[in-house]
Design an enzyme around this catalytic site. Sequence first.
Site, PDB file in Angstrom:
ATOM      1  N   HIS A 450     -45.342 -29.488 -38.161  1.00 44.47           N
ATOM      2  CA  HIS A 450     -45.001 -30.498 -39.164  1.00 44.47           C
ATOM      3  C   HIS A 450     -43.548 -30.441 -39.628  1.00 44.47           C
ATOM      4  O   HIS A 450     -43.291 -30.561 -40.829  1.00 44.47           O
ATOM      5  CB  HIS A 450     -45.920 -30.358 -40.386  1.00 44.47           C
ATOM      6  CG  HIS A 450     -47.363 -30.564 -40.077  1.00 44.47           C
ATOM      7  ND1 HIS A 450     -48.388 -30.149 -40.899  1.00 44.47           N
ATOM      8  CD2 HIS A 450     -47.979 -31.152 -39.010  1.00 44.47           C
ATOM      9  CE1 HIS A 450     -49.551 -30.466 -40.375  1.00 44.47           C
ATOM     10  NE2 HIS A 450     -49.334 -31.061 -39.217  1.00 44.47           N
ATOM     11  N   PRO A 451     -42.559 -30.263 -38.749  1.00 45.68           N
ATOM     12  CA  PRO A 451     -41.183 -30.237 -39.257  1.00 45.68           C
ATOM     13  C   PRO A 451     -40.835 -31.558 -39.948  1.00 45.68           C
ATOM     14  O   PRO A 451     -41.271 -32.627 -39.525  1.00 45.68           O
ATOM     15  CB  PRO A 451     -40.333 -30.028 -37.997  1.00 45.68           C
ATOM     16  CG  PRO A 451     -41.187 -30.413 -36.859  1.00 45.68           C
ATOM     17  CD  PRO A 451     -42.596 -30.142 -37.287  1.00 45.68           C
TER      18      PRO A 451
END
Length: 517
Positions: A450-451
């Site tokens: 989930h950057p």
Amino acid sequence: MHTMTHDFIVIGAGSAGCVITRRLLDAGARVLLLEAGGPDLDPRIKIPAAFSQLFRTPYDWELYTQPQRHLLGRTLYWPRGKTLGGSGAINAMIVIRGHLEDYQSWGTDWSWDQVLPYFQRIEHHFLKNEHHGQDGPMEVQERNFTHPITQAFLRAAVQMGHPVCRDFNTGKPYGFGLYHVNHRKGERHSPFHAYLKGHKGYTLKTRAQVLRILLHNKAARGVVYRHQGKVLNAFASQGVILTAGAIHSPHLLMHSGIGDPAVLRHAGIDLEHALPGVGQNLQDHPAVPLIYQSRTDDTLETALQPQHILNYTLKKQGPLSSNVAEAGGFIRSKSDLSAPDLQFHMAPVYYRDHGLTAPPMPAFSLGPTLLTPRSTGRLWVQDANPLKAPLIDPHYLHDPEDLYTLIRGLEMAHDLIHQPALKPYRGKELLPGHKDLQFHVQSNLQTLYHPAGTCQMGEHPQAVVDSRLRVHGLKKLYVADASVMPALPRGNTQFPTMMIAERAAEWILQDQTQATT
Ligand SMILES: Cc1cc2nc3c(=O)[nH]c(=O)nc-3n(C[C@H](O)[C@H](O)[C@H](O)COP(=O)(O)OP(=O)(O)OC[C@H]3O[C@@H](n4cnc5c(N)ncnc54)[C@H](O)[C@@H]3O)c2cc1C
């Protein structure tokens, strides 16, 4: 040199880019969509249980972090989708919106009441109630298959005293339940399939990697991209919209001379526009697995047995229609918190090292995931070659509080697995298999994919876009993907990214109307 003119150029056909392209097309705009990856032809993209088989294939950018100081110097693998649908073509399809508190911190325009209609606009939901949309392009369904170990896991959560949550997407996710997924008839319903498949009214180029955004008088006027061995220009009269994701959007801004002057000077890139926040504020959700031997042999690892392949091929049923991370929970690791700080992902497989390590025996996994990381990192460019991957330093566990929360999560996960409901399935502990939880975190922490945050929106010196997603100080240039999130939402990030894109499209069209009246 070959040139083309359009109203808009959208860079990147991922979760956000597909949404924006479709909404601009609905308004009658002429759109060029450029995607660095190839078409989404691999059948494994559609088969939910096969998503991790796409890792380290041509459908993946296959990125790596810098060695992580607080993780014993490990370099971590970060998959990112590189095809039509972007990361939405290789992700685990869990549909989560986040917690209403998350959006309060995003600034004016972004309260829960303001974002809710745009979440609803995305979906064609199986639940028919006031929380959900019925008219959107993307199907949200229950899976066609849920493994018995997952059902036992949910009973174990209740035995431990956790509430049951039947719908995580009402603004206040709490407790344990089955995930809803973006599936259609047992297959992945990717952002590309939901929003653009079959649409004829636009120009789509795959294997077209944008190298630079062209600026003139502080306004975006087009792009330079590489396609079939040629370097080409394309021009847009109304705007360029950057939806290359949390890694490649800041990367492309830097290669266009937009970023921190010191970073660009060091890389040998001419400065066009100073914005020191580009590539900063990198955030991610880290996860650490607990893995137990399963007493039954028929975990999801058996999904490729002939009878399951047949069942899936004929009816889209059975283990291959599972998205692997079938259930989970949102909990507070401390009673004084107002919202969850941990999410659990449960999978009836041996899920270590992204599922790339061969299972030594049938197993199931439970991964506590840190929802509110305090550590933030950054990414930057090493030289002026836009074909080189950026250097990525998420700075995992830089703030020790992140480590302590994950350790509390592991303890809670351990208690959950030892509830009576899981006894029939629970064999020996495979991971960690020892009591040193700090060492376990350091040696097994991985990304939950989930950057975000690397072109954050806001009205402060580190902000890259304003609250309507226009790049500060430049005209006709927008960023509208996971990179603009000032802080991660509590949960998986695809739906929040698509919600951002739904809003961006509306604002971009409003800007266009204002400019012409
Ligand atoms: C393995 C994995 C599992 C995940 N599981 C879930 C989940 O279950 N649920 C959930 O909600 N979220 C999940 N996520 C996260 C979610 O998929 C992402 O947050 C979301 O897809 C981000 O959307 P985006 O539009 O910002 O970027 P992306 O979807 O990554 O799209 C960016 C696109 O831009 C293209 N691109 C990049 N650079 C260029 C360039 N220079 N020129 C042209 N094109 C370019 C890329 O190829 C890509 O297609 C997962 C992600 C991964 C990788």
